[in-house]
Enzyme design. Structure first.
Site, PDB file in Angstrom:
ATOM      1  N   GLY A  71       0.877  -1.178   0.000  1.00 54.12           N
ATOM      2  CA  GLY A  71       0.000   0.000   0.000  1.00 54.12           C
ATOM      3  C   GLY A  71       0.908   1.219   0.000  1.00 54.12           C
ATOM      4  O   GLY A  71       1.555   1.515   1.010  1.00 54.12           O
ATOM      5  N   ALA A  72       1.012   1.866  -1.176  1.00 55.63           N
ATOM      6  CA  ALA A  72       1.898   3.039  -1.272  1.00 55.63           C
ATOM      7  C   ALA A  72       1.069   4.318  -1.265  1.00 55.63           C
ATOM      8  O   ALA A  72       1.379   5.287  -1.944  1.00 55.63           O
ATOM      9  CB  ALA A  72       2.747   2.946  -2.541  1.00 55.63           C
ATOM     10  N   VAL A  88      -0.485   6.543   4.098  1.00 60.86           N
ATOM     11  CA  VAL A  88       0.209   5.968   5.253  1.00 60.86           C
ATOM     12  C   VAL A  88       1.458   5.209   4.796  1.00 60.86           C
ATOM     13  O   VAL A  88       2.556   5.404   5.344  1.00 60.86           O
ATOM     14  CB  VAL A  88      -0.713   5.032   6.070  1.00 60.86           C
ATOM     15  N   ASP A 117       2.171  -1.594  -4.525  1.00 60.60           N
ATOM     16  CA  ASP A 117       0.794  -1.104  -4.648  1.00 60.60           C
ATOM     17  C   ASP A 117       0.220  -1.642  -5.952  1.00 60.60           C
ATOM     18  O   ASP A 117       0.959  -2.007  -6.865  1.00 60.60           O
ATOM     19  CB  ASP A 117       0.763   0.426  -4.653  1.00 60.60           C
ATOM     20  N   ARG A 151     -13.305   4.345   3.845  1.00 64.58           N
ATOM     21  CA  ARG A 151     -14.755   4.318   3.680  1.00 64.58           C
ATOM     22  C   ARG A 151     -15.188   5.402   2.714  1.00 64.58           C
ATOM     23  O   ARG A 151     -14.758   6.540   2.821  1.00 64.58           O
ATOM     24  CB  ARG A 151     -15.414   4.533   5.033  1.00 64.58           C
ATOM     25  N   ARG A 186     -19.772   0.248   7.392  1.00 65.33           N
ATOM     26  CA  ARG A 186     -18.574  -0.298   8.023  1.00 65.33           C
ATOM     27  C   ARG A 186     -18.370  -1.758   7.630  1.00 65.33           C
ATOM     28  O   ARG A 186     -17.252  -2.225   7.463  1.00 65.33           O
ATOM     29  CB  ARG A 186     -18.712  -0.215   9.548  1.00 65.33           C
ATOM     30  N   ASN A 193     -11.890  -4.861   2.666  1.00 62.81           N
ATOM     31  CA  ASN A 193     -10.501  -4.852   3.141  1.00 62.81           C
ATOM     32  C   ASN A 193     -10.027  -6.244   3.558  1.00 62.81           C
ATOM     33  O   ASN A 193      -8.844  -6.570   3.441  1.00 62.81           O
ATOM     34  CB  ASN A 193     -10.306  -3.822   4.264  1.00 62.81           C
ATOM     35  N   VAL A 201      -1.831  -2.374   9.502  1.00 60.37           N
ATOM     36  CA  VAL A 201      -2.295  -0.998   9.722  1.00 60.37           C
ATOM     37  C   VAL A 201      -3.721  -0.808   9.189  1.00 60.37           C
ATOM     38  O   VAL A 201      -4.503  -0.023   9.705  1.00 60.37           O
ATOM     39  CB  VAL A 201      -1.337   0.022   9.047  1.00 60.37           C
ATOM     40  N   HIS A 236      -9.215  -0.281  18.510  1.00 59.94           N
ATOM     41  CA  HIS A 236      -8.799   1.004  17.955  1.00 59.94           C
ATOM     42  C   HIS A 236      -9.979   1.983  17.887  1.00 59.94           C
ATOM     43  O   HIS A 236     -11.093   1.594  17.599  1.00 59.94           O
ATOM     44  CB  HIS A 236      -8.260   0.758  16.542  1.00 59.94           C
TER      45      HIS A 236
HETATM   46  N1  NAD Z   1      -4.495   1.434  12.398  1.00 54.73           N
HETATM   47  C1  NAD Z   1      -4.557   2.740  12.403  1.00 54.73           C
HETATM   48  O1  NAD Z   1      -4.442   3.379  13.431  1.00 54.73           O
HETATM   49  C2  NAD Z   1      -4.729   3.442  11.085  1.00 54.73           C
HETATM   50  C3  NAD Z   1      -4.409   4.801  10.958  1.00 54.73           C
HETATM   51  C4  NAD Z   1      -4.522   5.402   9.707  1.00 54.73           C
HETATM   52  C5  NAD Z   1      -4.990   4.662   8.611  1.00 54.73           C
HETATM   53  N2  NAD Z   1      -5.327   3.374   8.782  1.00 54.73           N
HETATM   54  C6  NAD Z   1      -5.812   2.553   7.672  1.00 54.73           C
HETATM   55  O2  NAD Z   1      -4.720   2.312   6.786  1.00 54.73           O
HETATM   56  C7  NAD Z   1      -5.214   2.070   5.480  1.00 54.73           C
HETATM   57  C8  NAD Z   1      -4.469   2.950   4.483  1.00 54.73           C
HETATM   58  O3  NAD Z   1      -4.734   4.317   4.699  1.00 54.73           O
HETATM   59  P1  NAD Z   1      -4.189   5.417   3.688  1.00 54.73           P
HETATM   60  O4  NAD Z   1      -4.578   6.736   4.239  1.00 54.73           O
HETATM   61  O5  NAD Z   1      -2.782   5.146   3.370  1.00 54.73           O
HETATM   62  O6  NAD Z   1      -5.098   5.094   2.402  1.00 54.73           O
HETATM   63  P2  NAD Z   1      -4.710   5.356   0.876  1.00 54.73           P
HETATM   64  O7  NAD Z   1      -5.973   5.204   0.123  1.00 54.73           O
HETATM   65  O8  NAD Z   1      -3.927   6.620   0.754  1.00 54.73           O
HETATM   66  O9  NAD Z   1      -3.714   4.133   0.519  1.00 54.73           O
HETATM   67  C9  NAD Z   1      -4.141   2.815   0.413  1.00 54.73           C
HETATM   68  C10 NAD Z   1      -3.371   2.199  -0.744  1.00 54.73           C
HETATM   69  O10 NAD Z   1      -3.645   0.797  -0.798  1.00 54.73           O
HETATM   70  C11 NAD Z   1      -3.587   0.432  -2.163  1.00 54.73           C
HETATM   71  N3  NAD Z   1      -4.205  -0.862  -2.385  1.00 54.73           N
HETATM   72  C12 NAD Z   1      -5.514  -1.182  -2.498  1.00 54.73           C
HETATM   73  N4  NAD Z   1      -5.657  -2.507  -2.731  1.00 54.73           N
HETATM   74  C13 NAD Z   1      -4.414  -3.029  -2.776  1.00 54.73           C
HETATM   75  C14 NAD Z   1      -3.904  -4.324  -2.989  1.00 54.73           C
HETATM   76  N5  NAD Z   1      -4.721  -5.378  -3.178  1.00 54.73           N
HETATM   77  N6  NAD Z   1      -2.575  -4.507  -2.965  1.00 54.73           N
HETATM   78  C15 NAD Z   1      -1.721  -3.469  -2.774  1.00 54.73           C
HETATM   79  N7  NAD Z   1      -2.152  -2.209  -2.561  1.00 54.73           N
HETATM   80  C16 NAD Z   1      -3.471  -1.993  -2.564  1.00 54.73           C
HETATM   81  C17 NAD Z   1      -4.297   1.573  -2.871  1.00 54.73           C
HETATM   82  O11 NAD Z   1      -3.998   1.594  -4.257  1.00 54.73           O
HETATM   83  C18 NAD Z   1      -3.756   2.780  -2.119  1.00 54.73           C
HETATM   84  O12 NAD Z   1      -2.612   3.336  -2.755  1.00 54.73           O
HETATM   85  C19 NAD Z   1      -6.732   2.334   5.548  1.00 54.73           C
HETATM   86  O13 NAD Z   1      -7.404   1.096   5.741  1.00 54.73           O
HETATM   87  C20 NAD Z   1      -6.875   3.182   6.793  1.00 54.73           C
HETATM   88  O14 NAD Z   1      -8.158   3.101   7.357  1.00 54.73           O
HETATM   89  C21 NAD Z   1      -5.209   2.745   9.991  1.00 54.73           C
END
Ligand code: NAD
Length: 310
Positions: A11-12, A15, A35, A84, A90, A97, A120, A177
């Site tokens: 996931g690039a 985060v 990604d 979302r 949800r 996911n 994450v 969380h």
């Molecule tokens: N645990 C925590 O405290 C916490 C905090 C912040 C965000 N998050 C979660 O982290 C996740 C990412 O957040 P973000 O802001 O980076 O979102 P984002 O949309 O910026 O990045 C997510 C990336 O995942 C990629 N992706 C989707 N399907 C994929 C796959 N099958 N293989 C590889 N890559 C894939 C997308 O192309 C996208 O670039 C979300 O689920 C968010 O809710 C969790």
């Protein structure tokens, strides 16, 4: 093992890219960004590599739309997933996911059978449980990031309220969380002094509420995405604790096997992180009220996990 540890970040997006950035800035290892979007991981990896001469890091960076480059990773951070969208429940997010994380885990563990997985993607606690099941890894090699972020938010608000350094503030949180997290004010301190000695009950309550809604507060500002600087910094604190074998006690989603009265479930608890992953779950005695809040939080996690029928 290679000369430098190998860190894969799946996931690039917001985060993931920040996890890569903070990891190389600390020279924790070489980073592979993965990604599904063509060109994005490659472009971000190259861009970050070109910041190396200025920041002074030699970590290598690579980006890919596949997994061959991830082989023999020491640690794999999974941030892949959807946020979302309007009209999505949800549960929709949970199932979508789950599909993404399930397939990512499968790809990763085949090529890095000795890695430690740091999850994450939300809903966090359920995604960790899923990743553990799908990986077949021992529980100590699968862990989730949430508590470090929740406690960093709480620490920020406490430090601002008392006008002291954030470095003086420690905070203790348990449970799932976000809105079901359980902060423990009597174990949250400023230079060793419990905040219950420094702030009124009402004030603490207000800070706790703001912390539990910390993610939503930022989404409301950003509108098109969710928080990522603090989530990435929190994840990298865990990665560093593991790769440098620091034996650091951090609140993480860790597997409970009877601790805190919970069996067979990943929930947020203080855990000792080192080269072995989750080396110990730290158990403390809770008051009746705290235990009730923890039980409620664990029940909320269990409800989500049950929906996945793992
Ligand atoms: N645990 C925590 O405290 C916490 C905090 C912040 C965000 N998050 C979660 O982290 C996740 C990412 O957040 P973000 O802001 O980076 O979102 P984002 O949309 O910026 O990045 C997510 C990336 O995942 C990629 N992706 C989707 N399907 C994929 C796959 N099958 N293989 C590889 N890559 C894939 C997308 O192309 C996208 O670039 C979300 O689920 C968010 O809710 C969790």
């Amino acid at each position: 093992m290679a000369a430098r540890p190998k860190i894969t970040v799946v996931g690039a997006g917001n985060v993931g890219a920040s996890v890569a950035q903070y990891s190389v800035e600390k020279e924790l290892g070489d980073v592979v960004l993965v990604d599904v979007i063509e060109g994005v991981p490659q472009g971000k990896a190259l861009d970050l590599a070109q910041a190396g001469p200025i920041h002074g890091y030699d970590s290598r960076l690579a980006g890919s739309n596949g997994y061959d480059e991830t082989g023999d990773s020491d640690i794999v951070v999974i941030t892949a997933g959807l946020a979302r969208k309007p009209g999505m429940t949800r549960d929709d997010l949970l199932f979508k996911n789950a599909e993404i994380v399930g397939s990512v885990v499968q790809e990763v563990v085949r090529r890095s059978p000795d890695a430690i997985l740091v999850l994450v993607t939300n809903p966090l606690d359920a995604m960790v449980q899923l990743a553990w099941k799908k990986s077949g890894f021992p529980t100590r090699r699968v862990v989730g990031m949430a508590g470090v972020l929740d406690s960093a938010r709480f620490r920020t608000f406490i430090a601002r309220e008392l006008d002291v350094s954030v470095e003086n503030v420690t905070a203790f949180v348990l449970g799932g969380h976000g809105d079901s997290m359980v902060p423990l004010p009597r174990y949250s301190t400023v230079a060793g002094i419990p905040i219950t000695e420094l702030l009124s009950k009402d004030k603490i309550e207000a800070l706790v509420t703001r912390t539990a809604n910390g993610g939503a507060e930022i989404v409301n500002f950003l509108k098109t995405g969710s928080a990522y600087y603090a989530p990435a910094a929190s994840t990298v604190e865990m990665v560093e604790a593991i790769l440098r074998d620091k034996k650091k006690i951090l609140p993480c989603a860790a597997y409970l096997d009877g601790q805190y009265g919970v069996k067979g479930l990943y929930v947020g608890v203080p855990a000792k992180l080192g080269r072995g992953g989750v080396e110990q779950v730290i158990e403390i005695r809770l008051t009746r009220e705290e235990q009730a809040a923890f039980d409620k939080s664990a029940a909320a996690v269990r409800e989500l996990v049950d929906k996945l029928k793992l």
